[in-house]
Design an enzyme around this catalytic site. Structure first.
Site, PDB file in Angstrom:
ATOM      1  N   ASN A   1      50.005  -0.476 -15.817  1.00  9.87           N
ATOM      2  CA  ASN A   1      50.698   0.796 -15.948  1.00  9.87           C
ATOM      3  C   ASN A   1      49.818   1.836 -16.643  1.00  9.87           C
ATOM      4  O   ASN A   1      48.682   1.562 -17.028  1.00  9.87           O
ATOM      5  CB  ASN A   1      52.029   0.604 -16.681  1.00  9.87           C
TER       6      ASN A   1
ATOM      7  N   HIS B   1      33.493  -6.172 -35.158  1.00  9.65           N
ATOM      8  CA  HIS B   1      32.467  -5.739 -36.105  1.00  9.65           C
ATOM      9  C   HIS B   1      32.609  -6.534 -37.393  1.00  9.65           C
ATOM     10  O   HIS B   1      33.705  -7.022 -37.710  1.00  9.65           O
ATOM     11  CB  HIS B   1      32.630  -4.246 -36.426  1.00  9.65           C
TER      12      HIS B   1
ATOM     13  N   THR C   1      46.856 -11.756 -32.110  1.00 11.30           N
ATOM     14  CA  THR C   1      45.687 -12.116 -32.915  1.00 11.30           C
ATOM     15  C   THR C   1      45.280 -13.572 -32.733  1.00 11.30           C
ATOM     16  O   THR C   1      44.226 -13.974 -33.226  1.00 11.30           O
ATOM     17  CB  THR C   1      45.959 -11.863 -34.411  1.00 11.30           C
TER      18      THR C   1
ATOM     19  N   LYS D   1      59.942 -18.629 -28.270  1.00  6.60           N
ATOM     20  CA  LYS D   1      60.795 -19.393 -27.367  1.00  6.60           C
ATOM     21  C   LYS D   1      59.983 -19.945 -26.216  1.00  6.60           C
ATOM     22  O   LYS D   1      59.111 -19.262 -25.678  1.00  6.60           O
ATOM     23  CB  LYS D   1      61.901 -18.471 -26.854  1.00  6.60           C
TER      24      LYS D   1
END
Length: 191
Positions: free
Chosen positions: A84, A114, A171, A189
């Protein structure tokens, strides 16, 4: 001796202002500009531009405008995947998205990273300030829906048949067949 391009793909520290990488960057920016300005009805021209920009774009891929990336050549998108508007794919390393994906607006996929300490991150090269950069690939499986405004960090693998809730910050790797969301994104879930 390895080129900066190869160091970038190998996840080693590299110079993002290397002339070869800058040329790839400028080529991508010209193609992105053409894609983002293309008439939405001109499907053949849009497909032609995407096939020049991206490393691999399978049949049925639709990328809304505007779309942004660094190099394009490091992005592979499987068949029937929909990206999108206002997505940013920083493809300093490979970004692979499987088939039948739904990538909502404002999704950001990062491959560059970095050093955390400023003293290790910033350096002078003559009169120019530079930044140590390395990369890790991002792999997204088949049949994945990534909700709007989500951010995917470098080195992440997302399995097949996954739904990532809107606004998530991914993450850590996400296994197949789950709903995950949040900041940081966590599995909530089995699906």
């Amino acid at each position: 001796m390895k080129s900066n391009h190869q160091k970038m793909l190998d996840g080693e520290a590299y110079d993002s202002r290397d002339p070869e990488l800058l040329e790839l960057y400028h080529q991508a920016k010209a193609l992105i500009l053409a894609h983002n300005a293309c008439d939405s009805r001109d499907l053949a021209r849009r497909r032609e531009i995407l096939s020049q920009l991206l490393g691999k774009v399978e049949k049925g891929v639709w990328i809304e405008t505007p779309f942004y990336c660094d190099y394009g050549v490091n992005i592979e998108i499987g068949e029937n995947t929909f990206v999108n508007s206002n997505c940013i794919f920083l493809d300093d390393n490979k970004i692979r998205i499987g088939k039948n994906g739904l990538i909502a607006p404002y999704v950001q996929i990062y491959t560059a990273t970095h050093p955390l300490k400023a003293s290790e991150r910033i350096y002078q090269d003559g009169e120019s300030t530079r930044y140590h950069t390395s990369t890790q690939p991002v792999i997204i499986g088949d049949n994945v829906w990534i909700g709007g405004n989500s951010v995917i960090f470098p080195g992440i693998c997302i399995g097949d048949n996954v739904t990532i809730g809107a606004g998530s910050v991914v993450t850590k790797d996400i296994p197949s067949d789950v709903l995950a969301f949040g900041n940081p994104c966590k599995v909530v879930k089995q699906l």
